[in-house]
Structure formats: C-alpha cells, structure tokens
Design an enzyme around this catalytic site. Structure first.
Site: not given
Ligand code: ADP
Length: 160
Positions: A17, A41
């Site tokens: 992130h 979730k």
């Molecule tokens: P959501 O529940 O909205 O998917 P997340 O916190 O899982 O929330 O992810 C938020 C955003 O960050 C999404 O666009 C996801 O694809 C991206 N993301 C999550 N992990 C990674 C990572 N390791 N590298 C790049 N982007 C990521």
C-alpha cells in the site's frame, strides 16, 4: 491542484500500500486515503487502529490525509474535487474486480477517473490477509509491513 483518492480497508496497511501511495505522490499534489470503517471482511484491526497505523506509517506527511469513508466513492470524489481514484494492481487476479469497480464508478459519475498503479514487483504477492495469517502463527513479517504494524500484529496475536 491535483488530488488523488486512495480507498481501501487497510487491515493492516502494508509496504505494498505504501509503495502505491509513494507513486501517487509523484503524480498528484495530495493523496487522500480513505479507510472503510464498515467492511464485510470482519477486520482484525478496528477502524481507529487501521487509521492510526496508516498515519504513523506515513510519518504524518502533510501531503497525505487519512480519513474514514463508507459511502459512495464518487460522491466523496465529487465533493472533494478529486482528480482520480487510485488503486493498486498486483496481478491479473486483481484485474476483473478492479475493472468492474472502475467502470461502475465511471457509470455513476462520468467525471471520475480511476488510475491503476503497479507496485514494485517484490510486493505483487503481498496482501493484508496473508500478513494477518503469517503474524497469527508468529511468522516474521518485517519485510512486508512498517515497524508499528509489526508491533501491533504481535500484540494482537499475543492477545488472541
Ligand atoms: P480493498 O478492500 O478495497 O481491496 P485493500 O486494503 O485490500 O482494500 O486494498 C486497497 C487497494 O490497495 C487496492 O487497490 C489493492 O489492489 C491495493 N493493494 C493491496 N495490497 C497491495 C500491494 N501489495 N501492492 C499494491 N497494491 C496493493
């Protein structure tokens, strides 16, 4: 002034992130990170914990704002004059869901663009749920999350 909106659950925030936030800061003047308080979730961390871990990880960077938001993203984007929604794309597996969301948001509001950013390849296999799983069993997650998140995960697994 170009403002990006980076929405997510962030349960917890990972270096993947953070990599996306850094890339967004190269393209936009400001980034607003919105944390979903209500999520289907069943998060490990409370919304307040997720928000403060993000603030901490970003060292209170004054070009980044972190806040809660649960409504329609396009409403938020319009109200706050956001130029684009930013999402991370790790692999083909992310594509279908992200594509659907982006097109649906465009359908709801033609003016809202979505921009996909690719993280450094070392984060492409990283997601929050794998981190929670490894930490639950006492595995080392120090390469994948900021130190404060690592400590918070250790505290949670000691409690549970
Ligand atoms: P959501 O529940 O909205 O998917 P997340 O916190 O899982 O929330 O992810 C938020 C955003 O960050 C999404 O666009 C996801 O694809 C991206 N993301 C999550 N992990 C990674 C990572 N390791 N590298 C790049 N982007 C990521």
């Amino acid at each position: 002034m170009k403002v990006a909106l980076y929405p997510g659950t962030f349960d917890p925030i990972t270096n993947g992130h953070l990599d996306i936030v850094e890339r967004a800061l190269k393209m936009f003047d400001r980034v607003i990170i919105t944390v979903a308080r209500n999520t289907s979730k069943a998060p490990l961390f409370t919304a307040d914990e997720r928000l403060s871990l993000i603030r901490d990880a970003l060292n209170h960077n004054d070009r980044v704002e972190v806040e809660f938001f649960d409504g329609l993203l396009v409403d938020f984007a319009r109200k706050r004059n956001v130029s684009a929604i930013v999402r991370g794309l790790r692999a083909v597996s992310d594509f279908e869901y992200e594509f659907q969301m982006a097109l649906m948001n465009r359908k709801l509001d033609e003016a809202v663009e979505t921009v996909f950013l690719m993280p450094n390849e070392k984060y492409t296999y990283l997601n929050s749920s794998i981190i929670r799983e490894i930490a639950r069993f006492g595995g080392d997650v120090s390469d994948f999350v900021p130190p404060a998140v690592q400590e918070a995960l250790t505290r949670k697994s000691n409690k549970g």
